[in-house]
Design an enzyme around this catalytic site. Structure first.
Site: not given
Ligand code: FPP
Length: 253
Positions: A28, A45, A139
């Site tokens: 997050d 991201h 893994l």
């Molecule tokens: C949470 O941060 C993150 C996500 C909803 C997306 C996670 C995706 C990635 C890390 C990239 C793709 C992953 C892989 C495995 C290829 P948020 O956007 O909710 O952050 P915020 O709480 O600050 O808004």
């Protein structure tokens, strides 16, 4: 002469005989990380992928057997379509870019969630990567995609109810073990350690059944700043805790 100070990293302090077998992570803070830099959320991201890469390598190197990443929740479909599309494209490009490294590092890719909801290209490439890495023995990296724990539980209840309706199962045979066999995670052990980044103290509909006895670890670090050293710090913290499973301290020591 100044006193000799031994500087041991977190990794060196970990007892490899007491590793959590399964670590689950709620990644997050990508959006806030980007915003803090005056950039679009998508930039967060993209940088989150660098953390994923480092943590996957670090987990494999340490000897953790299962790593499950909350990559996209069922609720995330409600984000602006620009962001949803960008995450899906990022997922495809990351899978394509990383596949040779996954093979080299003996990582087996797996996915849980309502995968039919993914754009067809994304679903196709994901399935192909899962198939290709299925020969690996290291893994197990599980991506939770379009995942909702409540939906997973409702699904399990539905398929069990169907079997009872058809007469192939008796209601009295519905035990915890049988229920767990109907979850997306039927081939994974329960996580012993759940990590959430970004200073939020919530579970957000993630693995609600499976984390019944997991140790919870929260860090204020935003996901794009999280690296393998942070994973090792969390594992070390886990090893300092006493896991009692409802027993007394005297019983487990
Ligand atoms: C949470 O941060 C993150 C996500 C909803 C997306 C996670 C995706 C990635 C890390 C990239 C793709 C992953 C892989 C495995 C290829 P948020 O956007 O909710 O952050 P915020 O709480 O600050 O808004």
């Amino acid at each position: 002469m100044p006193p000799m100070v031994s500087i041991m990293g977190y990794k060196e302090q970990i007892d490899i005989d007491r590793l959590p077998r399964h670590v689950a992570i709620i990644m997050d803070g990508n959006g806030r990380w980007a915003k803090g830099k005056g950039k679009l959320r998508v930039f967060g991201h993209h940088n989150g992928v660098l953390s994923v890469r480092d943590v996957v390598e670090g987990a494999g190197e340490l000897g953790i057997q299962y790593l499950t990443l909350y990559t996209f929740s069922a609720e995330n479909w409600n984000r602006p379509s620009f962001e949803v599309t960008a995450i899906m494209e990022l997922l495809i490009s990351t899978i394509n870019k990383e596949i040779s490294k996954l093979m080299k590092n003996n990582v087996r890719l797996n996915a849980i969630g309502d995968l039919d909801m993914l754009p067809s290209k994304c679903h196709r490439e994901l399935k192909a990567a899962i198939e290709k890495t299925s020969v690996n023995t290291g893994l197990v990296l599980t991506l939770a995609l379009s995942y909702s724990s409540r939906r997973e539980l409702a699904h399990a209840a539905q398929s069990i109810a169907q079997k009872v309706e058809q007469g192939s199962l008796k209601a009295a045979e519905v035990t915890e073990e049988l229920f767990a066999q109907h979850l997306y995670t039927h081939n994974l052990p329960d996580p012993e350690l759940l990590i959430r980044t970004s200073g939020e103290y919530r579970i957000s509909n993630y693995l609600l059944w499976q984390i019944a006895y997991a140790e919870l670890y929260f860090t204020t670090k935003l996901w794009p700043d999280f690296r393998r050293e942070d994973l090792y710090e969390a594992v070390l913290d886990y090893q300092k805790r006493e896991r009692r499973f409802g027993k007394t301290s005297e019983q487990v020591n």
